[in-house]
Design a protein around this motif. Structure first.
Motif, PDB file in Angstrom:
ATOM      1  N   ASP A 120       0.844  -1.294   0.063  1.00 46.96           N
ATOM      2  CA  ASP A 120       0.038  -0.174  -0.062  1.00 46.96           C
ATOM      3  C   ASP A 120       0.823   1.339   0.021  1.00 46.96           C
ATOM      4  O   ASP A 120       0.618   2.161   0.594  1.00 46.96           O
ATOM      5  N   GLU A 121       1.670   1.060  -0.752  1.00 49.98           N
ATOM      6  CA  GLU A 121       2.816   2.436  -0.742  1.00 49.98           C
ATOM      7  C   GLU A 121       2.120   3.460  -1.545  1.00 49.98           C
ATOM      8  O   GLU A 121       1.664   3.268  -2.727  1.00 49.98           O
ATOM      9  N   PRO A 122       2.002   4.658  -1.053  1.00 45.97           N
ATOM     10  CA  PRO A 122       1.521   5.912  -1.839  1.00 45.97           C
ATOM     11  C   PRO A 122       2.128   5.830  -3.277  1.00 45.97           C
ATOM     12  O   PRO A 122       3.331   5.568  -3.663  1.00 45.97           O
ATOM     13  N   LEU A 123       1.325   6.384  -4.273  1.00 40.93           N
ATOM     14  CA  LEU A 123       1.703   6.506  -5.596  1.00 40.93           C
ATOM     15  C   LEU A 123       2.754   7.732  -5.726  1.00 40.93           C
ATOM     16  O   LEU A 123       2.657   8.844  -5.193  1.00 40.93           O
ATOM     17  N   THR A 124       3.882   7.421  -6.514  1.00 42.28           N
ATOM     18  CA  THR A 124       4.760   8.548  -6.632  1.00 42.28           C
ATOM     19  C   THR A 124       5.096   8.548  -8.213  1.00 42.28           C
ATOM     20  O   THR A 124       4.579   7.214  -9.042  1.00 42.28           O
ATOM     21  N   PRO A 125       5.474   9.645  -8.795  1.00 41.04           N
ATOM     22  CA  PRO A 125       5.749   9.323 -10.211  1.00 41.04           C
ATOM     23  C   PRO A 125       6.658   8.294 -10.825  1.00 41.04           C
ATOM     24  O   PRO A 125       6.395   7.512 -11.726  1.00 41.04           O
ATOM     25  N   ASP A 126       7.559   8.082  -9.863  1.00 40.69           N
ATOM     26  CA  ASP A 126       8.319   6.759 -10.214  1.00 40.69           C
ATOM     27  C   ASP A 126       7.490   5.389 -10.375  1.00 40.69           C
ATOM     28  O   ASP A 126       7.867   4.561 -11.200  1.00 40.69           O
ATOM     29  N   ARG A 127       6.753   5.185  -9.079  1.00 37.37           N
ATOM     30  CA  ARG A 127       6.124   4.113  -8.992  1.00 37.37           C
ATOM     31  C   ARG A 127       5.061   3.760 -10.042  1.00 37.37           C
ATOM     32  O   ARG A 127       4.751   2.926 -10.764  1.00 37.37           O
ATOM     33  N   LEU A 128       4.601   5.332 -10.609  1.00 40.05           N
ATOM     34  CA  LEU A 128       3.747   5.052 -11.588  1.00 40.05           C
ATOM     35  C   LEU A 128       4.243   4.777 -13.045  1.00 40.05           C
ATOM     36  O   LEU A 128       3.628   4.063 -13.589  1.00 40.05           O
ATOM     37  N   ARG A 129       5.227   5.364 -13.111  1.00 41.23           N
ATOM     38  CA  ARG A 129       6.170   5.104 -14.459  1.00 41.23           C
ATOM     39  C   ARG A 129       6.558   3.487 -14.446  1.00 41.23           C
ATOM     40  O   ARG A 129       6.225   2.750 -15.528  1.00 41.23           O
ATOM     41  N   THR A 130       7.080   2.924 -13.127  1.00 44.22           N
ATOM     42  CA  THR A 130       7.267   1.419 -13.189  1.00 44.22           C
ATOM     43  C   THR A 130       6.105   0.594 -13.428  1.00 44.22           C
ATOM     44  O   THR A 130       5.931  -0.354 -14.071  1.00 44.22           O
ATOM     45  N   GLY A 131       5.182   1.078 -12.743  1.00 41.33           N
ATOM     46  CA  GLY A 131       3.793  -0.013 -12.470  1.00 41.33           C
ATOM     47  C   GLY A 131       3.072   0.146 -13.822  1.00 41.33           C
ATOM     48  O   GLY A 131       2.372  -0.930 -14.192  1.00 41.33           O
ATOM     49  N   ALA A 132       3.131   1.069 -14.476  1.00 40.55           N
ATOM     50  CA  ALA A 132       2.267   1.478 -15.838  1.00 40.55           C
ATOM     51  C   ALA A 132       2.876   0.964 -16.936  1.00 40.55           C
ATOM     52  O   ALA A 132       2.148   0.623 -17.882  1.00 40.55           O
ATOM     53  N   ALA A 133       4.085   0.529 -16.855  1.00 38.85           N
ATOM     54  CA  ALA A 133       4.939   0.217 -18.046  1.00 38.85           C
ATOM     55  C   ALA A 133       4.514  -1.301 -18.518  1.00 38.85           C
ATOM     56  O   ALA A 133       4.444  -2.084 -17.692  1.00 38.85           O
ATOM     57  N   GLY A 134       4.131  -1.230 -19.696  1.00 41.05           N
ATOM     58  CA  GLY A 134       3.504  -2.279 -20.478  1.00 41.05           C
ATOM     59  C   GLY A 134       2.102  -2.708 -19.832  1.00 41.05           C
ATOM     60  O   GLY A 134       1.441  -3.855 -20.318  1.00 41.05           O
ATOM     61  N   ALA A 135       1.427  -1.747 -19.099  1.00 39.06           N
ATOM     62  CA  ALA A 135       0.214  -2.178 -18.668  1.00 39.06           C
ATOM     63  C   ALA A 135      -0.964  -1.773 -19.696  1.00 39.06           C
ATOM     64  O   ALA A 135      -0.903  -0.843 -20.380  1.00 39.06           O
ATOM     65  N   ASP A 136      -2.197  -2.255 -19.700  1.00 38.09           N
ATOM     66  CA  ASP A 136      -3.164  -1.697 -20.538  1.00 38.09           C
ATOM     67  C   ASP A 136      -4.140  -0.924 -19.775  1.00 38.09           C
ATOM     68  O   ASP A 136      -4.974  -0.192 -20.137  1.00 38.09           O
ATOM     69  N   ALA A 137      -4.104  -0.992 -18.515  1.00 36.60           N
ATOM     70  CA  ALA A 137      -5.038  -0.362 -17.590  1.00 36.60           C
ATOM     71  C   ALA A 137      -4.610   0.191 -16.499  1.00 36.60           C
ATOM     72  O   ALA A 137      -3.796  -0.652 -15.863  1.00 36.60           O
ATOM     73  N   VAL A 138      -5.011   1.297 -15.631  1.00 40.39           N
ATOM     74  CA  VAL A 138      -4.742   1.519 -14.384  1.00 40.39           C
ATOM     75  C   VAL A 138      -5.777   1.883 -13.671  1.00 40.39           C
ATOM     76  O   VAL A 138      -7.018   2.493 -14.046  1.00 40.39           O
ATOM     77  N   LEU A 139      -5.862   1.221 -12.286  1.00 36.88           N
ATOM     78  CA  LEU A 139      -6.885   1.346 -11.389  1.00 36.88           C
ATOM     79  C   LEU A 139      -6.463   2.255 -10.263  1.00 36.88           C
ATOM     80  O   LEU A 139      -5.514   1.979  -9.455  1.00 36.88           O
ATOM     81  N   CYS A 140      -6.837   3.536 -10.283  1.00 35.85           N
ATOM     82  CA  CYS A 140      -6.322   4.622  -9.281  1.00 35.85           C
ATOM     83  C   CYS A 140      -7.230   4.765  -8.165  1.00 35.85           C
ATOM     84  O   CYS A 140      -8.264   4.487  -8.237  1.00 35.85           O
ATOM     85  N   CYS A 141      -6.747   5.565  -7.295  1.00 34.88           N
ATOM     86  CA  CYS A 141      -7.548   6.086  -6.107  1.00 34.88           C
ATOM     87  C   CYS A 141      -7.634   7.542  -5.881  1.00 34.88           C
ATOM     88  O   CYS A 141      -6.517   8.358  -6.564  1.00 34.88           O
ATOM     89  N   PRO A 142      -8.481   8.245  -5.015  1.00 39.03           N
ATOM     90  CA  PRO A 142      -8.541   9.864  -4.986  1.00 39.03           C
ATOM     91  C   PRO A 142      -7.426  10.110  -4.407  1.00 39.03           C
ATOM     92  O   PRO A 142      -6.984  11.287  -4.630  1.00 39.03           O
ATOM     93  N   ALA A 143      -6.330   9.466  -3.628  1.00 43.83           N
ATOM     94  CA  ALA A 143      -5.233  10.004  -3.124  1.00 43.83           C
ATOM     95  C   ALA A 143      -3.990  10.158  -4.151  1.00 43.83           C
ATOM     96  O   ALA A 143      -3.066  10.695  -3.828  1.00 43.83           O
ATOM     97  N   ASP A 144      -4.357   9.596  -5.284  1.00 42.67           N
ATOM     98  CA  ASP A 144      -3.411   9.659  -6.467  1.00 42.67           C
ATOM     99  C   ASP A 144      -3.413  10.796  -7.304  1.00 42.67           C
ATOM    100  O   ASP A 144      -4.693  11.247  -7.907  1.00 42.67           O
ATOM    101  N   ARG A 145      -2.708  11.761  -7.551  1.00 36.20           N
ATOM    102  CA  ARG A 145      -2.525  12.962  -8.006  1.00 36.20           C
ATOM    103  C   ARG A 145      -2.275  12.511  -9.728  1.00 36.20           C
ATOM    104  O   ARG A 145      -1.435  12.490 -10.066  1.00 36.20           O
ATOM    105  N   MET A 146      -3.577  12.593 -10.222  1.00 38.70           N
ATOM    106  CA  MET A 146      -3.262  11.951 -11.792  1.00 38.70           C
ATOM    107  C   MET A 146      -3.432  13.399 -12.598  1.00 38.70           C
ATOM    108  O   MET A 146      -4.516  13.758 -13.336  1.00 38.70           O
ATOM    109  N   ASP A 147      -2.605  14.270 -12.428  1.00 36.81           N
ATOM    110  CA  ASP A 147      -2.574  15.567 -13.076  1.00 36.81           C
ATOM    111  C   ASP A 147      -2.032  15.558 -14.582  1.00 36.81           C
ATOM    112  O   ASP A 147      -1.485  14.256 -14.916  1.00 36.81           O
ATOM    113  N   ALA A 148      -1.935  16.157 -14.977  1.00 36.11           N
ATOM    114  CA  ALA A 148      -1.189  16.127 -16.535  1.00 36.11           C
ATOM    115  C   ALA A 148       0.094  15.463 -16.755  1.00 36.11           C
ATOM    116  O   ALA A 148       0.393  14.604 -17.461  1.00 36.11           O
ATOM    117  N   ALA A 149       0.814  15.828 -15.733  1.00 35.75           N
ATOM    118  CA  ALA A 149       2.361  15.094 -15.643  1.00 35.75           C
ATOM    119  C   ALA A 149       2.216  13.706 -15.422  1.00 35.75           C
ATOM    120  O   ALA A 149       2.972  12.855 -15.991  1.00 35.75           O
TER     121      ALA A 149
END
Ligand code: DGY
Length: 326
Positions: free
Chosen positions: A38-67
């Motif tokens: 349950d580590e909070p999302l960081t840009p690094d975790r997003l980059r690594t986790g989403a690499a090769g993914a087809d979908a992302v399931l995110c939560c309200p605490a994740d800043r999914m801004d333009a960056a």
């Protein structure tokens, strides 16, 4: 997604730990990358986790801004949020990028309305102050004038945003003997209004708000809705409750009004810049503070997760996506 064993499962990056039953279904139907710690999302975790993914399931605490959205590889076609609120997502950036964005409405209506009612009662009846008194060993016994609060029966509840959650709070408040006033973009039909009084001009609402409760999304129109000018127009001894989003309140103005007694009490579940709420709240005896618990029941969190997965299932099956936004 049963019966599709021959096809490779879509790769799903899940940003936070989810309830067990939801993770079990995600594992069954997807090549799921879960977050056991349950580590909070960081840009690094997003980059690594989403690499090769087809979908992302995110939560309200994740800043999914333009960056953050720019970090998603092209292959990601859907962003399913485990929330009804979408203010953590830059929708313009998501749509420009061609992402399908989904949310989880309806299933958290009652849980959130229950917490709003809990905060109305706790703020009116000084429940947190009482508990603190007891816990620090300062309670000397029953006394006629001790911690007297406000009776909510017969008072006017003013609701900003009479959607599903606002209406669920109205139903509860009526059962406690309150009358209901509301403002919103449109007047509701009588069967949904249930006797509540509509204020087409939001500026007339503060004057009738013995209790003011927020149930609107955070948008540019609702940003800092409760400001010093509107606080000035609240009846003396008003109570403010917020289970919507911190952004609808001007914290400095609310804290000053709570400190001076202009507002009798507040019950808050949401804050600007969570989890780093304005420290001014922490010093106030007349603020009841919860850590964004509105939807936090096992039943509700399961239902939110299943709804997020329903959206993903529909997307990957090529069916209409039930809670697609925009
Ligand atoms: C939501 O779904 O937006 C809620 O704030 C989560 O509790």
């Amino acid at each position: 997604m049963g019966g599709e064993a021959e096809r490779a499962k879509p790769v799903l990056f899940v940003t936070r730990r989810l309830p067990d039953a939801v993770e079990a279904r995600a594992r069954r139907d997807y090549d799921a990358r879960l977050n056991a710690d349950d580590e909070p999302l960081t840009p690094d975790r997003l980059r690594t986790g989403a690499a090769g993914a087809d979908a992302v399931l995110c939560c309200p605490a994740d800043r999914m801004d333009a960056a953050a959205i720019a970090l998603l590889p092209e292959r990601v076609g859907i962003l399913a949020t485990f929330s009804v609120g979408i203010d953590h997502i830059d929708m313009a950036a998501a749509h420009a990028r061609g992402l399908c964005v989904t949310n989880t409405p309806d299933v958290l209506t009652d849980a959130t309305a229950d917490v709003a009612m809990l905060l109305i009662l706790a703020a009116a009846r000084r429940a947190s102050e009482g508990e603190r008194l007891l816990r620090r060993g300062a309670w000397t016994g029953w006394a006629p004038t001790q911690l007297t609060g406000t009776h909510i029966g017969g008072k006017r509840l003013a609701i900003v945003g009479m959607g599903r959650i606002g209406r669920a709070v109205a139903r509860r408040a009526v059962a406690f003997g309150m009358s209901v006033h509301y403002t919103g973009r449109h007047r509701l039909p009588p069967e949904l209004e249930m006797g509540a009084i509509y204020h087409p001009d939001p500026e007339t609402l503060p004057a009738v708000a013995d209790v003011l409760s927020f149930h609107c999304p955070a948008t540019p129109q609702t940003h800092r809705w409760l400001n010093a000018a509107r606080i000035d127009r609240l009846p003396p001894g008003a109570i403010v409750v917020n289970t919507a989003r911190g952004a609808v309140v001007d914290d400095a103005a609310l804290i000053a009004a709570l400190r001076s007694g202009r507002i009798a009490a507040a019950g808050l579940d949401v804050y600007t810049n969570e989890p780093h709420l304005d420290p001014g709240y922490l010093t106030l005896e007349n603020a009841v503070l919860l850590p964004h618990l509105g939807s936090a029941t096992v039943e509700t969190r399961n239902a939110m997760g299943f709804r997020a997965l329903d959206n993903l299932d529909a997307f990957f099956a090529g069916r209409p996506v039930p809670h697609r936004i925009g």
